[in-house]
Scaffold this active site. Sequence first.
Site, PDB file in Angstrom:
ATOM      1  N   CYS A 116       0.807  -1.224   0.000  1.00  0.00           N
ATOM      2  CA  CYS A 116       0.000   0.000   0.000  1.00  0.00           C
ATOM      3  C   CYS A 116       0.844   1.280   0.000  1.00  0.00           C
ATOM      4  O   CYS A 116       0.323   2.364  -0.263  1.00  0.00           O
ATOM      5  CB  CYS A 116      -0.939  -0.004   1.196  1.00  0.00           C
ATOM      6  SG  CYS A 116      -2.162  -1.338   1.138  1.00  0.00           S
ATOM      7  N   HIS A 256      -3.322   7.076   3.067  1.00  0.00           N
ATOM      8  CA  HIS A 256      -3.722   5.837   2.422  1.00  0.00           C
ATOM      9  C   HIS A 256      -5.112   5.444   2.912  1.00  0.00           C
ATOM     10  O   HIS A 256      -5.413   5.513   4.097  1.00  0.00           O
ATOM     11  CB  HIS A 256      -2.709   4.736   2.753  1.00  0.00           C
ATOM     12  CG  HIS A 256      -3.161   3.369   2.360  1.00  0.00           C
ATOM     13  ND1 HIS A 256      -3.554   3.065   1.075  1.00  0.00           N
ATOM     14  CD2 HIS A 256      -3.305   2.228   3.078  1.00  0.00           C
ATOM     15  CE1 HIS A 256      -3.907   1.795   1.020  1.00  0.00           C
ATOM     16  NE2 HIS A 256      -3.771   1.268   2.227  1.00  0.00           N
ATOM     17  N   ASN A 286     -10.165   0.047  -0.242  1.00  0.00           N
ATOM     18  CA  ASN A 286      -8.702   0.099  -0.260  1.00  0.00           C
ATOM     19  C   ASN A 286      -8.208  -0.428  -1.603  1.00  0.00           C
ATOM     20  O   ASN A 286      -8.260  -1.626  -1.857  1.00  0.00           O
ATOM     21  CB  ASN A 286      -8.152  -0.739   0.892  1.00  0.00           C
ATOM     22  CG  ASN A 286      -6.635  -0.735   0.968  1.00  0.00           C
ATOM     23  OD1 ASN A 286      -5.956  -0.214   0.082  1.00  0.00           O
ATOM     24  ND2 ASN A 286      -6.095  -1.323   2.009  1.00  0.00           N
TER      25      ASN A 286
END
Length: 328
Positions: A116, A256, A286
């Site tokens: 990520c 994020h 996500n």
Amino acid sequence: MTNISAGITAVHGYLPEQILTNSDLEKMVETNDEWIRSRTGISERRILTGEGRGTSEMGEHAVRGLLEKSGLKPNDVDLLICATVTGDYIFPDTANIVRDRLGITNGWGFDVNAACSGFLYALHIGRQFIENGSLKNVIVLGADKMSSIVDYTDRTTCILFGDGAGAVLLQPKEDGTGILDSEIRSDGAGAEFLFQKAGGSKYPATAETVANREHFAQQDGRTVFKAAVGGMVSAVQTVMKRNDLTNESLSWLVPHQANLRIISTVASMADIPMEKVMVTIEKYGNTTAATLPLCLWQYEEQLKKNDKIILTAFGGGYTWGATYLKWS
């Protein structure tokens, strides 16, 4: 030394048309809309469906839009870096597949795998080619088809992830805008808490690994939550202190998009009001390496030149960091 910095001069994104709602997930696994919303902030996510459709397809759409917005021709691109954990293949690199799909035959490209945090890592790499004067047009792409490695029988992970791609163009700037500072970190001790066990050289694919569902993303949610909050808060505070930034002078925090609770906790601990925090997780979930550029794309109309922005991320492995820039 020069005054050249790497400025983001264009941003574009791509999201697949197929929407997977919380109601849809209720029919697939033991969960419900209220449970998902209250714990993650997610109501739906986009999924790339159809046989033979990979991450490169989404990357192609994002980069094509970027070229159109910037007026660049394909062979004006010196370098394309693709951040992804779901490349079309183990090799060749997805970056070069995207380049081929767009007719970019000049320059070069490669992939970055930092989960990520991949976009943040790739951005830090790309800026250096601009700052040292060796390249003029660098594209940084974050793209992931997380639906390809999500176990839709595991309610702890399948509710979190979606598919998407986002890209930015880096070009030389001498007006004080651009990327000004980065704090990039990693710690391999976190590998056991957020990982994909099988598919690499240690545990190559076998009938047993497939039967044991070891080719899907796995995580220890509570441990990752604590580490993600701690890592991002530390990186954000370090960058703010080094650059004399306060919550009043900062224009935007771009975290994020892993979980709304993580986002709000990071903002609170860094003393940044939520009205200055970019949030897209409700609609997209996500998207791993794509979350940061997709945030910039979705908020693009609200951004003004010289806005002071901090990007921050945390990913499996562990990887994390923060980047400070003035919007170009």
